[in-house]
Write a protein that holds these residues in place. Structure first.
Motif, short mmCIF file in Angstrom:
data_model
loop_
_atom_site.label_atom_id
_atom_site.label_comp_id
_atom_site.label_asym_id
_atom_site.label_seq_id
_atom_site.Cartn_x
_atom_site.Cartn_y
_atom_site.Cartn_z
N ILE A 242 -14.37 31.94 1.69
CA ILE A 242 -16.06 32.84 2.68
C ILE A 242 -16.23 31.56 3.60
CG2 ILE A 242 -17.80 33.61 2.72
CD1 ILE A 242 -17.11 35.85 1.01
N ILE A 243 -16.74 30.62 2.36
CA ILE A 243 -17.34 29.18 2.70
C ILE A 243 -16.68 28.58 4.01
CG2 ILE A 243 -17.59 26.87 1.89
CD1 ILE A 243 -18.95 28.12 -1.02
N LEU A 244 -15.09 28.40 3.72
CA LEU A 244 -14.14 27.57 4.75
C LEU A 244 -13.89 28.33 5.48
CD1 LEU A 244 -11.50 26.33 1.78
CD2 LEU A 244 -12.68 25.44 3.01
N ILE A 245 -13.84 29.67 5.84
CA ILE A 245 -14.41 30.44 6.30
C ILE A 245 -15.37 29.57 7.86
CG2 ILE A 245 -14.24 32.58 7.67
CD1 ILE A 245 -12.86 34.16 5.89
N THR A 246 -16.10 30.04 6.87
CA THR A 246 -17.71 29.17 7.69
C THR A 246 -17.27 27.92 7.98
OG1 THR A 246 -18.57 30.58 5.99
CG2 THR A 246 -20.49 28.75 7.85
N MET A 247 -16.76 27.14 8.03
CA MET A 247 -16.43 25.83 8.04
C MET A 247 -15.67 26.00 9.54
SD MET A 247 -18.13 23.80 6.46
CE MET A 247 -19.84 25.40 5.86
N TRP A 248 -14.56 26.75 9.28
CA TRP A 248 -13.31 27.00 10.89
C TRP A 248 -14.35 27.54 12.10
CZ3 TRP A 248 -12.01 30.57 13.50
CH2 TRP A 248 -10.72 30.09 13.79
N LEU A 249 -14.71 28.39 11.24
CA LEU A 249 -16.14 28.78 12.35
C LEU A 249 -16.70 28.08 13.05
CD1 LEU A 249 -16.59 32.39 11.34
CD2 LEU A 249 -15.29 31.81 13.23
N ARG A 250 -17.39 27.18 12.76
CA ARG A 250 -18.15 25.77 12.73
C ARG A 250 -17.52 24.85 13.58
NH1 ARG A 250 -22.52 23.73 8.98
NH2 ARG A 250 -23.10 22.27 10.95
N VAL A 251 -16.37 24.47 12.82
CA VAL A 251 -14.87 23.76 13.80
C VAL A 251 -15.27 24.13 14.99
CG1 VAL A 251 -12.95 22.62 14.21
CG2 VAL A 251 -13.84 22.26 11.76
N GLN A 252 -14.74 25.54 15.66
CA GLN A 252 -14.35 25.86 16.08
C GLN A 252 -15.25 25.81 17.55
OE1 GLN A 252 -11.21 26.35 16.35
NE2 GLN A 252 -11.76 26.13 14.44
N ARG A 253 -16.76 25.76 17.76
CA ARG A 253 -18.01 25.49 18.19
C ARG A 253 -18.63 24.10 18.56
NH1 ARG A 253 -22.78 29.79 16.99
NH2 ARG A 253 -22.99 28.73 18.83
N GLY A 254 -17.03 23.27 17.52
CA GLY A 254 -17.44 22.20 17.83
C GLY A 254 -18.41 21.33 16.91
N HIS A 255 -18.89 21.23 15.34
CA HIS A 255 -19.50 20.87 14.71
C HIS A 255 -19.12 20.13 13.64
CE1 HIS A 255 -22.81 24.70 14.66
NE2 HIS A 255 -22.63 23.84 16.16
N PHE A 256 -19.30 19.15 13.32
CA PHE A 256 -18.86 17.92 12.41
C PHE A 256 -18.58 16.73 13.00
CE2 PHE A 256 -18.22 22.20 9.50
CZ PHE A 256 -19.29 21.85 9.03
N THR A 257 -18.90 15.65 12.64
CA THR A 257 -18.26 14.11 13.22
C THR A 257 -17.42 13.51 12.56
OG1 THR A 257 -20.43 13.26 12.90
CG2 THR A 257 -20.00 14.59 15.42
N PRO A 258 -17.22 12.20 12.18
CA PRO A 258 -16.64 11.75 11.27
C PRO A 258 -17.81 10.91 10.45
CG PRO A 258 -15.24 11.40 13.49
CD PRO A 258 -16.06 12.18 13.45
N LEU A 259 -19.20 11.06 11.15
CA LEU A 259 -19.97 10.30 10.36
C LEU A 259 -20.76 11.19 9.56
CD1 LEU A 259 -21.23 7.01 12.69
CD2 LEU A 259 -19.83 7.14 10.61
N GLN A 260 -20.61 12.46 10.31
CA GLN A 260 -21.75 13.51 9.33
C GLN A 260 -21.23 15.23 10.11
OE1 GLN A 260 -25.44 14.13 12.55
NE2 GLN A 260 -26.74 15.50 10.95
#
Length: 288
Positions: A242-260
């Protein structure tokens, strides 16, 4: 105040008062009350239990949603990042101790309790006729006839699945660090698929063990330790998925950068912890 040449920043975000802790307390109250009423076969118990789960999921979605919005809004500085890392580290340590207790129970039963029962002689025969000091126990007070789990087959396949999921998650992390968003998305997606297949195979294994092998929670110490260890691990795999699904959805919205990207890192830490626990389970529960 800046210290150590700017390692810690001066900005530390303090969130406004939140309603979510109170909502979470209400959810836990409903869960406890609903479970107690359901066990005692009170009609309203199941509805209170369902309400508790619904409130809990609402609280988790709302609280984590607030944290995500604050993070993406640039509210968190370096000190907040350190706090998150320490918090996640201590959480995983508590999980290590949680599983250590069950592994300790397994060790005590196999290495101490069972051999000592075998040394009781006539007293042992009086308490438990035809008892044999062997593991897994195939005889008991009610002569329960069950089969033990073997490492080959589904357990070995599930081991390969979890090890592969660790590799795909590391591949996704590599893609994030190198600004390859497609690799990040694909790696996370593959990890979610592998985790979901693991859960499906474990459910099938449980059904087969219960119906065809007569291996139940009541099947002596072996059945109890088997289902407690593998069951709690399966629950952790479900939470991790469930946590990984949440992270995948966040990736689709452009979240996360190499520094953050600590949200992604925390999910990866948790998943790798689940992998390591399964390796111990496979060796100590299935193989030995």
């Amino acid at each position: 105040m800046n210290v150590e040449n700017g390692v810690h920043d001066a900005h530390y975000y303090v969130p406004p008062p939140s309603r979510w802790p109170l909502v979470g307390s209400g959810a836990l109250f409903c869960l406890g009350l609903g479970a107690a009423l359901t066990i005692n076969q009170v009609g309203a118990g199941r509805w209170i239990l369902l309400a508790g789960f619904a409130i809990l999921f609402w609280m988790l979605a709302g609280w984590f949603g607030d944290v995500i919005r604050e993070s993406e809004g640039g509210q968190y500085g370096q000190q907040v990042d350190y706090s998150f890392r320490w918090g996640m580290s201590w959480f995983i340590f508590s999980e290590v101790m949680f599983f250590a207790a069950f592994f300790g129970a397994l060790f005590y039963t196999r290495a101490i309790s069972v051999p000592e029962l075998g040394l009781l002689g006539d007293t042992q025969q009086l308490l438990w006729p035809d008892f044999k000091a062997s593991w897994p126990l195939a005889t008991g007070p009610k002569a329960a006839d069950y089969q033990a789990m073997h490492p080959m087959g589904l357990p070995a396949i599930n081991t390969a699945l979890l090890l592969s999921s660790g590799a795909t998650l590391t591949w996704a992390h590599w893609g994030l660090l190198n600004q390859q968003r497609q690799v990040l998305s694909r790696g996370l997606g593959l990890t979610i698929i592998l985790g979901s297949v693991f859960l499906g195979l474990q459910a099938y294994e449980y059904h087969h063990a219960w119906t065809a092998m007569n291996l139940m929670l009541s099947s002596g110490a072996y059945g109890a330790t088997f289902y407690m260890l593998t069951g709690f691990h399966g629950m952790h795999v479900l939470v991790g998925t469930i946590i990984l699904i949440t992270m995948w959805l966040r990736v689709q919205r452009g979240h996360f950068t190499p520094l953050q990207h600590f949200g992604f890192e925390a999910a990866a830490w948790y998943w790798h912890f689940v992998d390591v626990v399964w390796l111990l389970l496979f060796v100590l529960v299935y193989c030995l």
